[in-house]
Every structure is written in C-alpha cells, then in structure tokens.
Design an enzyme around this catalytic site. Structure first.
Site, PDB file in Angstrom:
ATOM      1  CG  HIS A 277      -2.167  -0.810   1.028  1.00 28.71           C
ATOM      2  ND1 HIS A 277      -3.397  -0.239   0.847  1.00 28.71           N
ATOM      3  CD2 HIS A 277      -2.364  -2.151   0.994  1.00 28.71           C
ATOM      4  CE1 HIS A 277      -4.318  -1.191   0.711  1.00 28.71           C
ATOM      5  NE2 HIS A 277      -3.708  -2.356   0.803  1.00 28.71           N
ATOM      6  NE  ARG A 281       0.220   5.789   1.572  1.00 28.25           N
ATOM      7  CZ  ARG A 281       0.417   4.791   2.429  1.00 28.25           C
ATOM      8  NH1 ARG A 281      -0.343   3.713   2.371  1.00 28.25           N
ATOM      9  NH2 ARG A 281       1.362   4.873   3.340  1.00 28.25           N
TER      10      ARG A 281
END
Length: 401
Positions: A277, A281
């Site tokens: 994750h 980003r």
C-alpha cells in the site's frame, strides 16, 4: 493562440492494431497516436509536413514504453488533414503554419524557446504562451536549454493513465493552476472503456478531448465538475476498494493518508500488505497512523484518505475492551457517534474505505457478530452522511449507490 490536438492515443493508437483485449474491442471511435500542433503566427505555410518512416515508433521513454509518434520540429506547413471521422467546425483552424509538439529532432523556428527538464518539455511561443508536454523525455538530439526556473504553463499535455500523481505534484508546486488547460494524451487500452477514461479524468480535473479538437489558449479552461466532499467506498476482501480510493485522490496536490491498522511489526504477511500500500501511494502524500479519526477530520486542512474503517473499529474494540460485550460496547458506540459527527461537519474532501460485512455468512462467535453489527451500523450511518457511496466488486466500481 490555437492548438490543434490531432491525435490523443499512445504510440499504437486505441484500438491497437491486432489487439484482442476487451478495451480495444469496445472503443466506440478510434484514436490516433498523439500529435499536437501549435499555431505559428507569422510563419508562412509551406509544403507537405514530413513524417518519420511508417512503423517507426520514435524515441522511447523506456524500452517498453514508446513516446507517441510525432513530427520533428521544425515541421511547418499548411493545416494538417484532420483524421477521418473527426469533424472540426469550419473556421476553427488557424490559417498560418504549425509547429509540432513535442519535437524529436531539428531546431525551433525563430521566436520559439524550449526547455527540457524533469517535468517534460516546455515550449514557449513568440507571444509568451507555454505548453508543457509532461513526460520523461529521452535525451534530445539537439541543444535544448535545461536550466531556468519553471513557470506555470498555459497548457499541460499529460499521460494521466501512467502516473496521475504527476499531475498532483505539478499542482503542489504551483505549475498547474485554475487557468491551466490540462488535456489527457497518450490514452489507450490501459483503461477499459471511454466511459471509464472520462470518469477518471473528471476526478482528476483533466480534459478528455476527441482527436481533431482545437483549443484556444486565450479562452479559460472549462470549469471542472464539483466533486463530492465525502465518499464512502465499500467492498469485500481484495475487491480493489483501496486502489479505487487512491485513484480518487491521485491528482490532488496534497493528501493525508490515514492508516488505521497495525504497522505489521512481528507479522511478515501483514507487513508485506502495508508495504505494498505504501509503495503504491504518491511520494508527496503525507501519512498518519492513528485511530483518532474524529480528531483528524476536525483538524484536517487537506484531502484525507482513510483506510480503513474495518481495521479502525477492530482497534476501537481493543481499546474499549469490547470483545466480551457489556460496557465496552457502549464505549464503542460513543466512539462511532463521535466519528459520525466529525464526518458530517468536515470541511475537507475525504474518501474512506470500509468492509462490506453484509454479504458473508453469519459469524459463528458472539464477538464476530458484535464486530459485524457495529461495522454494519457505522457503514449505514456514514453512507447517509455522504454525497457519494460506491461498492467495489472484483476491481470494478458499482455505483454510485
């Protein structure tokens, strides 16, 4: 000054020749490879505009990512033929010559300046207008200036399907403002449909235009659509809901990512999830690891991405000692009340991810049922206080709901 965007697709076009993917099969109207021509006042029309040999993809961004085929500068000539099937209103095309952007060789006509830098290629016209082709260009075969302060361009041509966060970074640094024309180029079958392309570019404040579009930079850009302030995205495990949430905010100049789950210390599998994750980003996003969601919503000054409410309510159950029921459940309810109140009054754009718990089997433990009921009630309450609610299934957004 007028700009003719005669092509908007990647090097192979859309649909790509010989490609059997679903996207190429259902694109309603084909797009040719990106080619953008600038009106060149004072440059007399010339002969035919020469092109690279057929099939030559031009220079490359990376070995497997070719730059769209373009005509080298100087390529000055009459107004080029608009691709078949594209209608341009009579009188919209300037009668003078054109300079083709981006160049791949040669030199610029008198009065034009160009600067190649980390943001791409900026061409400044004799009347001071600036057009940025936001792409990582290879070393150019002729002397382009690589120094000098970057200034806000009048138009940005950007491949938002590749890296929409590049646009967010340009906005963060003041290089894209309210009066900047931002146009999507290099589009192709990386997006499943034209409708999905339009949805994403609307979220990112980018204009999607058909081949053959003429844009007058003296006109203000269209007013972007009003985006929802509060968005709740629901989905099951591995449904793609987090990726959809990140997509929603990808082109924002500043975003605070609020991680509500554990850091993964001591759990290699969870650590890999957290790292995946984090790597996905944009680098310029901020991160906060907290369970004080109400406090974050009250104090935020930039858009928020909350991921997610399932791990948050798990942490709240732990903090309140609610797994055995009793007074702990009352404390959980109070925390949920506080969160809903802050969500209702927030003044920033916020996208929250939550687990849809109503589609599975009934948990066989009392603690599991308490968790399911608490999260289901919270989802309902936040949904009623949101302008936008979507369900993500198998990577596809179903909604708004």
């Amino acid at each position: 000054m007028k700009v003719l965007i005669s092509g908007t697709a990647s090097a192979a076009g859309w649909p790509a020749p010989g490609c059997g993917c679903a996207s190429c099969a259902r694109v309603p109207r084909g797009r040719s490879r990106t080619s953008v021509r600038l009106d060149a006042p004072g440059v007399p029309p010339g002969g035919p505009v020469p092109h690279l040999p057929p099939g030559d993809p031009g220079p490359c961004l990376t070995p497997d990512r070719p730059v769209p085929h373009v005509t080298p500068v100087p390529r000055v000539g009459p107004v080029p033929r608009v691709p078949s099937g594209v209608t341009v209103p009579h009188g919209d095309l300037p009668s003078s010559g054109f300079v083709v952007l981006p160049p791949s060789g040669g030199s610029l006509p008198p009065g034009y300046q160009a600067r190649s830098g980390p943001d791409g290629l900026t061409v400044t016209t004799p009347d001071g207008l600036r057009i940025l082709y936001a792409a990582a260009l290879p070393a150019l075969p002729f002397p382009y200036a690589t120094t000098g302060p970057a200034e806000e361009p009048d138009m940005v041509l950007v491949d938002v399907l590749d890296r929409p966060e590049r646009l967010g970074d340009l906005r963060r640094r003041g290089l894209v403002g309210e009066r900047t024309h931002v146009v999507a180029v290099d589009v192709d079958h990386r997006v499943p449909t034209e409708a999905e392309l339009a949805r994403r570019t609307a979220l990112w404040g980018v204009r999607t235009v058909p081949d053959g579009t003429v844009i007058d930079l003296r006109d203000p850009p269209p007013t972007p659509p009003l985006l929802p302030r509060r968005t709740l995205l629901l989905g099951g495990s591995r449904s793609g809901k987090s990726a959809e949430a990140e997509l929603r905010l990808a082109a924002e100049p500043d975003v605070l990512y609020v991680a509500t789950g554990p850091s993964g210390e001591g759990d290699p599998e969870w650590s890999r999830r957290v790292r995946a994750h984090r790597d996905r980003r944009p680098a310029h996003w901020g991160t906060a690891e907290t369970t004080d969601l109400a406090g974050v919503l009250r104090s935020a000054t930039s858009p928020l991405l909350i991921d997610g409410l399932g791990t948050w309510i798990t942490a709240v159950f732990d903090e309140c000692g609610a797994w055995s029921g009793g007074e702990g459940l009352d404390a959980v309810a109070a925390r949920c009340d506080e969160l809903v109140a802050a969500w209702r009054q927030t003044r920033v754009r916020v996208v929250a991810v939550s687990d849809e718990v109503g589609l599975g089997v009934v948990p066989h433990t009392s603690s599991g049922r308490m968790f399911r009921d608490a999260l289901g009630r919270l989802n309902q309450r936040l949904s009623m206080e949101s302008e936008d609610v979507g369900l993500v299934v198998a990577g596809r957004l179903l909604g708004p709901i």
